[in-house]
Each structure stands twice: as C-alpha cells, then as structure tokens.
Write an enzyme that holds these catalytic residues in place. Structure first.
Site, PDB file in Angstrom:
ATOM      1  N   ARG A   7      -8.228 -13.743  72.380  1.00  0.00           N
ATOM      2  CA  ARG A   7      -7.654 -13.356  73.674  1.00  0.00           C
ATOM      3  C   ARG A   7      -8.709 -13.502  74.766  1.00  0.00           C
ATOM      4  O   ARG A   7      -9.397 -12.559  75.138  1.00  0.00           O
ATOM      5  CB  ARG A   7      -7.129 -11.922  73.609  1.00  0.00           C
TER       6      ARG A   7
ATOM      7  N   ARG B  76     -20.144 -13.056  76.300  1.00  0.00           N
ATOM      8  CA  ARG B  76     -20.791 -13.136  77.606  1.00  0.00           C
ATOM      9  C   ARG B  76     -21.914 -12.112  77.747  1.00  0.00           C
ATOM     10  O   ARG B  76     -22.910 -12.355  78.438  1.00  0.00           O
ATOM     11  CB  ARG B  76     -19.758 -12.964  78.713  1.00  0.00           C
TER      12      ARG B  76
ATOM     13  N   TYR C  76     -17.684 -20.308  70.056  1.00  0.00           N
ATOM     14  CA  TYR C  76     -17.730 -20.429  71.509  1.00  0.00           C
ATOM     15  C   TYR C  76     -18.973 -21.210  71.925  1.00  0.00           C
ATOM     16  O   TYR C  76     -20.018 -21.151  71.250  1.00  0.00           O
ATOM     17  CB  TYR C  76     -17.796 -19.050  72.172  1.00  0.00           C
TER      18      TYR C  76
ATOM     19  N   ASP D 233     -10.760 -13.907  78.221  1.00  0.00           N
ATOM     20  CA  ASP D 233     -10.702 -13.173  79.481  1.00  0.00           C
ATOM     21  C   ASP D 233     -10.400 -14.108  80.648  1.00  0.00           C
ATOM     22  O   ASP D 233     -10.411 -15.335  80.509  1.00  0.00           O
ATOM     23  CB  ASP D 233     -12.046 -12.477  79.737  1.00  0.00           C
TER      24      ASP D 233
END
Length: 277
Positions: free
Chosen positions: A47, A198, A110, A49
C-alpha cells in the site's frame, strides 16, 4: 485475477481508497468495473503512500466469470483505453483463490533514487528522483547499513498502526550508482511497515553526508517507538519494483498462514494479528 500494475504516483494520494481523493486503487477499481462489472476484494501487495511510484505492484481481485470469459482475449488492450495515462495494468493472470497479493508475498523490493550532483536532477527523471543538497558517501552508507539486515524491531523507523507489529526481516540494503551517477538504494524485506523504507533512506543519508554515524544508526534499532531524529525522505524518490511470490501455487496458502501470524523478536507468534504489508 492477479494484476500486475505500474504507476506514476505523483498525482495520487497513495494506493488505498480515500474519500474525495484520487488514488491508484480508485482508478483501477473504476476501470475494472467498466469492463467486468462489479469487482470484489481488490487487494494489493504494497500500500504505497502518496507520491510513491510502482513498476512492479501486484494486486488480486475477483470478477464475474461470465464477464471475464467475454473479455479474456484482450483485456489489457481494452483497459489501456479506460485507465488514465499515469497507471497501467501490464498483465492479468487467472489464479486460484489461494493466491493473496498481500499475504502470499515472500518479499517486496523498493528502489530509492537520489541525485547528489551539484547540478541537480535530469529533467526527464525529476518525478522519480530526489535532488539532495549535499554529496553522500555510498561506501560509508553501505558499511553502516549492514546492521539493519536481519530480523529487527524497526519501531524507530515506522509510523505505528494499532495492532500491527513493527518486527520485519530486512534481507537487503544496498547503495550503488547508475551510469548517470544517481545514488540508488535497493531495499528488500518480507514486508514493510508504514513509512519504513523512506525512514531507512533518510537515516542512511544522514550517515552518508556525515551528520550521523554508524553507531547512531545501530542504536535506533534498540528503540521501541518512532524516533523524531529520523528524517522521512521525500516520497517521489521511491519506487516499488518487485513483489516476489512462491513459484509453486501450492505454497500460496501456506505462505498466507505464515504471514498472518504476528512475529516477535523471540521467534514466537500471536495468532489472529496481521502485520501491515
């Protein structure tokens, strides 16, 4: 159906449905509804951001069998005319009901892109690359990042959600530079909690530019709550590039059961509690 999806997250308020907000899930659901009627159970592997991109997102959804039979020969061609230009469904695959895009996944990968050059970001990559104001030392960051690999409580790097564990198994944290000199962080884990990638990147950048050291990074793993010392790196540098699933479909259900158990660092699990993906 398994859906393979890519999108430019710039103009989306994230993946998840939100009233009054433009979301990836909303656009995908609308397009599927136009083609197949009322889909059910749209579930995503990660999910993302607001502002985060994807080249390897995966979701699953149920559609009426009769509608699927009608359009199964050319569904992608039809969907390309319905979806907006910043989101594409690149593949649709029939799967058994034991496939779950969130809970059957083995890992998510990622990539975070940072331009620390004095002239900034190539204009053609400005939407998926962050212009960093100071140079960073990748050797220092790679050396410090070794403490992050393995199973830890990443509470210091996560926005906690009620009933969700912050224990994660981080498989890979690696920095390199591409042919254009862009610094890239590749981060792979079984799953990630909210803002974890992040936050990890922000912490490592602080080490790479010399404001923090490796000992500080290691100490963050001992904290049981979100740390205000950790910068959350900007969303636009982050892209979900791959979700890995068991190659054997017979393992999908077993993987679901394993993922749905809440882990603790002593190896025990608590049934009925679900980690966020």
């Amino acid at each position: 159906m398994r859906l393979d999806i890519c999108y430019d997250g710039t103009d989306f308020a994230g993946w998840a449905f939100q009233p009054g907000q433009r979301t990836v899930a909303g656009e995908v659901f609308t397009a599927l509804s136009a083609l197949f009627g009322q889909p059910e159970g749209l579930t995503v592997a990660g999910r993302t951001d607001a502002g985060v991109h994807a080249t390897g997102q995966v979701a699953h959804v149920d559609v009426p069998a009769a509608a699927w039979a009608r359009y199964r020969d050319r569904p992608l061609w039809r969907l390309r005319g319905i979806l907006p230009p910043d989101v594409r469904i690149t593949a649709i695959t029939e799967v058994s009901s034991e496939f779950n895009a969130r809970f059957s996944a083995l890992s998510r990968r990622y990539v975070y892109r940072v331009a620390d050059t004095v002239w900034g970001v190539n204009p053609l990559r400005r939407l998926d690359t962050v212009a960093w104001p100071r140079p960073v030392d990748l050797d220092v960051m790679n050396a410090a990042a070794t403490v992050l690999v393995g199973e830890h409580d990443f509470a210091a790097f996560c926005k906690r959600r009620e009933g969700a564990t912050t224990v994660r198994a981080l498989r890979t944290v690696r920095w390199d530079r591409d042919a254009d000199g862009i610094a890239r962080a590749t981060v792979v884990a079984d799953a990630f909690c909210h803002s974890m990638v992040r936050s990890l990147v922000g912490a490592m950048l602080a080490v790479g530019e010399g404001r923090r050291d490796a000992a500080w990074l290691a100490a963050l793993l001992t904290r049981g709550e979100r740390s205000g010392e950790v910068l959350v790196a900007p969303a636009n540098g982050l892209t979900l590039v791959e979700v890995e699933f068991p190659a054997d479909p017979s393992a999908w259900a077993e993987r679901q059961l394993e993922t749905r158990r809440m882990r603790t660092l002593n190896g025990s699990t608590a049934a009925g509690q679900q980690p966020t993906a």
